[in-house]
Design a protein around this motif. Structure first.
Motif, PDB file in Angstrom:
ATOM      1  N   GLY A  75       0.812  -1.206   0.000  1.00  0.00           N
ATOM      2  CA  GLY A  75       0.000   0.000   0.000  1.00  0.00           C
ATOM      3  C   GLY A  75       0.848   1.259   0.000  1.00  0.00           C
ATOM      4  O   GLY A  75       0.554   2.230  -0.711  1.00  0.00           O
ATOM      5  N   GLN A  76       1.944   1.245   0.767  1.00  0.00           N
ATOM      6  CA  GLN A  76       2.863   2.388   0.782  1.00  0.00           C
ATOM      7  C   GLN A  76       3.532   2.561  -0.581  1.00  0.00           C
ATOM      8  O   GLN A  76       3.686   3.686  -1.076  1.00  0.00           O
ATOM      9  CB  GLN A  76       3.907   2.179   1.868  1.00  0.00           C
ATOM     10  N   GLY A  77       3.919   1.442  -1.193  1.00  0.00           N
ATOM     11  CA  GLY A  77       4.538   1.509  -2.521  1.00  0.00           C
ATOM     12  C   GLY A  77       3.589   2.062  -3.565  1.00  0.00           C
ATOM     13  O   GLY A  77       3.990   2.848  -4.439  1.00  0.00           O
ATOM     14  N   LEU A  78       2.314   1.680  -3.486  1.00  0.00           N
ATOM     15  CA  LEU A  78       1.333   2.199  -4.433  1.00  0.00           C
ATOM     16  C   LEU A  78       1.140   3.701  -4.254  1.00  0.00           C
ATOM     17  O   LEU A  78       0.977   4.442  -5.239  1.00  0.00           O
ATOM     18  CB  LEU A  78       0.003   1.461  -4.249  1.00  0.00           C
ATOM     19  N   ASP A  79       1.177   4.176  -3.023  1.00  0.00           N
ATOM     20  CA  ASP A  79       1.097   5.622  -2.786  1.00  0.00           C
ATOM     21  C   ASP A  79       2.266   6.343  -3.465  1.00  0.00           C
ATOM     22  O   ASP A  79       2.096   7.448  -4.002  1.00  0.00           O
ATOM     23  CB  ASP A  79       1.115   5.920  -1.289  1.00  0.00           C
ATOM     24  N   LEU A  80       3.432   5.721  -3.447  1.00  0.00           N
ATOM     25  CA  LEU A  80       4.612   6.320  -4.070  1.00  0.00           C
ATOM     26  C   LEU A  80       4.478   6.390  -5.590  1.00  0.00           C
ATOM     27  O   LEU A  80       4.657   7.445  -6.198  1.00  0.00           O
ATOM     28  CB  LEU A  80       5.872   5.522  -3.715  1.00  0.00           C
ATOM     29  N   LEU A 148       7.701  14.126  -0.992  1.00  0.00           N
ATOM     30  CA  LEU A 148       7.970  13.744  -2.383  1.00  0.00           C
ATOM     31  C   LEU A 148       6.961  14.399  -3.322  1.00  0.00           C
ATOM     32  O   LEU A 148       7.320  14.844  -4.424  1.00  0.00           O
ATOM     33  CB  LEU A 148       7.913  12.224  -2.515  1.00  0.00           C
ATOM     34  N   GLY A 149       5.709  14.478  -2.897  1.00  0.00           N
ATOM     35  CA  GLY A 149       4.668  15.050  -3.740  1.00  0.00           C
ATOM     36  C   GLY A 149       4.848  16.530  -4.028  1.00  0.00           C
ATOM     37  O   GLY A 149       4.227  17.059  -4.964  1.00  0.00           O
ATOM     38  N   SER A 150       5.705  17.196  -3.272  1.00  0.00           N
ATOM     39  CA  SER A 150       5.936  18.622  -3.500  1.00  0.00           C
ATOM     40  C   SER A 150       6.996  18.886  -4.563  1.00  0.00           C
ATOM     41  O   SER A 150       7.240  20.033  -4.925  1.00  0.00           O
ATOM     42  CB  SER A 150       6.365  19.296  -2.187  1.00  0.00           C
ATOM     43  N   LYS A 151       7.624  17.834  -5.087  1.00  0.00           N
ATOM     44  CA  LYS A 151       8.702  17.988  -6.061  1.00  0.00           C
ATOM     45  C   LYS A 151       8.197  17.656  -7.464  1.00  0.00           C
ATOM     46  O   LYS A 151       7.208  16.961  -7.639  1.00  0.00           O
ATOM     47  CB  LYS A 151       9.880  17.076  -5.708  1.00  0.00           C
ATOM     48  N   THR A 152       8.928  18.126  -8.466  1.00  0.00           N
ATOM     49  CA  THR A 152       8.608  17.830  -9.859  1.00  0.00           C
ATOM     50  C   THR A 152       9.903  17.658 -10.652  1.00  0.00           C
ATOM     51  O   THR A 152      10.991  18.018 -10.188  1.00  0.00           O
ATOM     52  CB  THR A 152       7.775  18.946 -10.518  1.00  0.00           C
ATOM     53  N   GLY A 153       9.756  17.108 -11.863  1.00  0.00           N
ATOM     54  CA  GLY A 153      10.878  17.015 -12.786  1.00  0.00           C
ATOM     55  C   GLY A 153      12.028  16.179 -12.273  1.00  0.00           C
ATOM     56  O   GLY A 153      11.838  15.153 -11.604  1.00  0.00           O
ATOM     57  N   ALA A 154      13.246  16.624 -12.570  1.00  0.00           N
ATOM     58  CA  ALA A 154      14.444  15.873 -12.204  1.00  0.00           C
ATOM     59  C   ALA A 154      14.574  15.721 -10.695  1.00  0.00           C
ATOM     60  O   ALA A 154      15.006  14.678 -10.202  1.00  0.00           O
ATOM     61  CB  ALA A 154      15.681  16.561 -12.776  1.00  0.00           C
ATOM     62  N   GLU A 155      14.202  16.759  -9.961  1.00  0.00           N
ATOM     63  CA  GLU A 155      14.286  16.689  -8.497  1.00  0.00           C
ATOM     64  C   GLU A 155      13.359  15.600  -7.970  1.00  0.00           C
ATOM     65  O   GLU A 155      13.729  14.814  -7.087  1.00  0.00           O
ATOM     66  CB  GLU A 155      13.917  18.035  -7.882  1.00  0.00           C
ATOM     67  N   LEU A 161      13.168   7.819  -6.915  1.00  0.00           N
ATOM     68  CA  LEU A 161      13.940   6.601  -7.141  1.00  0.00           C
ATOM     69  C   LEU A 161      14.694   6.184  -5.886  1.00  0.00           C
ATOM     70  O   LEU A 161      14.717   5.004  -5.525  1.00  0.00           O
ATOM     71  CB  LEU A 161      14.903   6.798  -8.314  1.00  0.00           C
ATOM     72  N   ASN A 162      15.302   7.137  -5.201  1.00  0.00           N
ATOM     73  CA  ASN A 162      16.036   6.795  -3.979  1.00  0.00           C
ATOM     74  C   ASN A 162      15.104   6.273  -2.890  1.00  0.00           C
ATOM     75  O   ASN A 162      15.432   5.310  -2.182  1.00  0.00           O
ATOM     76  CB  ASN A 162      16.813   8.009  -3.480  1.00  0.00           C
ATOM     77  N   LEU A 163      13.929   6.887  -2.760  1.00  0.00           N
ATOM     78  CA  LEU A 163      12.971   6.435  -1.759  1.00  0.00           C
ATOM     79  C   LEU A 163      12.434   5.049  -2.100  1.00  0.00           C
ATOM     80  O   LEU A 163      12.328   4.181  -1.227  1.00  0.00           O
ATOM     81  CB  LEU A 163      11.824   7.440  -1.656  1.00  0.00           C
ATOM     82  N   LEU A 164      12.146   4.815  -3.375  1.00  0.00           N
ATOM     83  CA  LEU A 164      11.606   3.524  -3.777  1.00  0.00           C
ATOM     84  C   LEU A 164      12.657   2.422  -3.717  1.00  0.00           C
ATOM     85  O   LEU A 164      12.329   1.266  -3.440  1.00  0.00           O
ATOM     86  CB  LEU A 164      11.012   3.611  -5.189  1.00  0.00           C
ATOM     87  N   ILE A 165      13.914   2.761  -3.936  1.00  0.00           N
ATOM     88  CA  ILE A 165      14.983   1.763  -3.781  1.00  0.00           C
ATOM     89  C   ILE A 165      14.986   1.229  -2.349  1.00  0.00           C
ATOM     90  O   ILE A 165      15.020   0.019  -2.106  1.00  0.00           O
ATOM     91  CB  ILE A 165      16.352   2.375  -4.142  1.00  0.00           C
TER      92      ILE A 165
END
Length: 216
Positions: A75-80, A148-155, A161-165
């Motif tokens: 469920g946490q992964g799906l939110d990501l 994470l939701g406050s960021k866009t683009g390359a940032e 990616l780092n959080l999901l790793i």
């Protein structure tokens, strides 16, 4: 990218990859097996019974804990991954996230089905102390997801990616615990697939992080 286009990309990827090996550049997600008939409960530590998986196989406390923890973790992964379509810039990141969403939704429903068949709760106990004997429940907290939701683009891509790793590494560790301690054959097979697919996803994401760094 429009919703229909993302769906078409995932369908094309799964059609090309099938259920066998996936090319190194393609995102990896293990297909989930449908829940089998409800097995007979066994005492903690009991071994699997003889006969075909599902109909006569026993499950133990480790199987239940693995499935409950993994349902919550999924469920946490799906939110990501659901943050990706409106924020990522690279197609590779978007396709990876869409593939993970499809795979983890299917796996989550399969695991909930087994737990319902066994008469067990379908979510992990939120009390952190309840998981001390299992290495703790890996948590990607709401604060991290909100940040994470406050960021866009390359940032966004780098942070995502780092959080999901780290998140998928937690899934690998839980799968390995199930392979050491679980007895229900289908749950163990799911754990084996999760270990393999999430390890491959981590490798792919590390490459995407490296590519972003090179581009910068």
């Amino acid at each position: 990218m429009a919703r229909w286009r993302r769906t078409a990309l995932v369908v094309a990827m799964l059609t090309l990859g099938g259920c066998g090996s996936v090319p190194a550049a393609a995102p990896v997600g293990a297909p989930a097996a449908p829940p089998g008939p409800a097995p007979t409960s066994a005492a903690p530590g009991a071994s699997t019974t003889s006969g075909s998986p599902g109909a006569s196989a026993a499950f133990n406390a480790a199987d239940v804990m693995f499935l409950q923890m993994m349902v919550t973790h999924h469920g946490q992964g799906l939110d990501l991954v659901r943050l990706v379509p409106d924020r990522a810039r690279r197609t590779e990141v978007t396709v990876l996230a869409a593939a993970i969403e499809v795979t983890q939704r299917a796996e989550q429903e399969t695991m909930r089905g087994w737990l319902r068949d066994w008469g067990r709760p379908t979510e992990a106990d939120p009390n952190a102390h309840a998981h001390a004997d299992h290495g703790g429940l890996p948590v990607t907290g709401p604060e991290q997801i909100a940040a994470l939701g406050s960021k866009t683009g390359a940032e966004f891509e780098t942070a995502f990616l780092n959080l999901l790793i780290g998140h998928q590494h937690g899934a690998v560790e839980m799968a390995r615990t199930e392979l050491r301690s679980g007895t229900y054959p289908e749950a163990r097979e799911l754990a084996r697939r999760i270990e393999l697919s999430r390890t491959a996803q981590i490798d792919q994401m590390l490459k995407l992080v490296g590519q972003a760094g090179s581009a910068g």
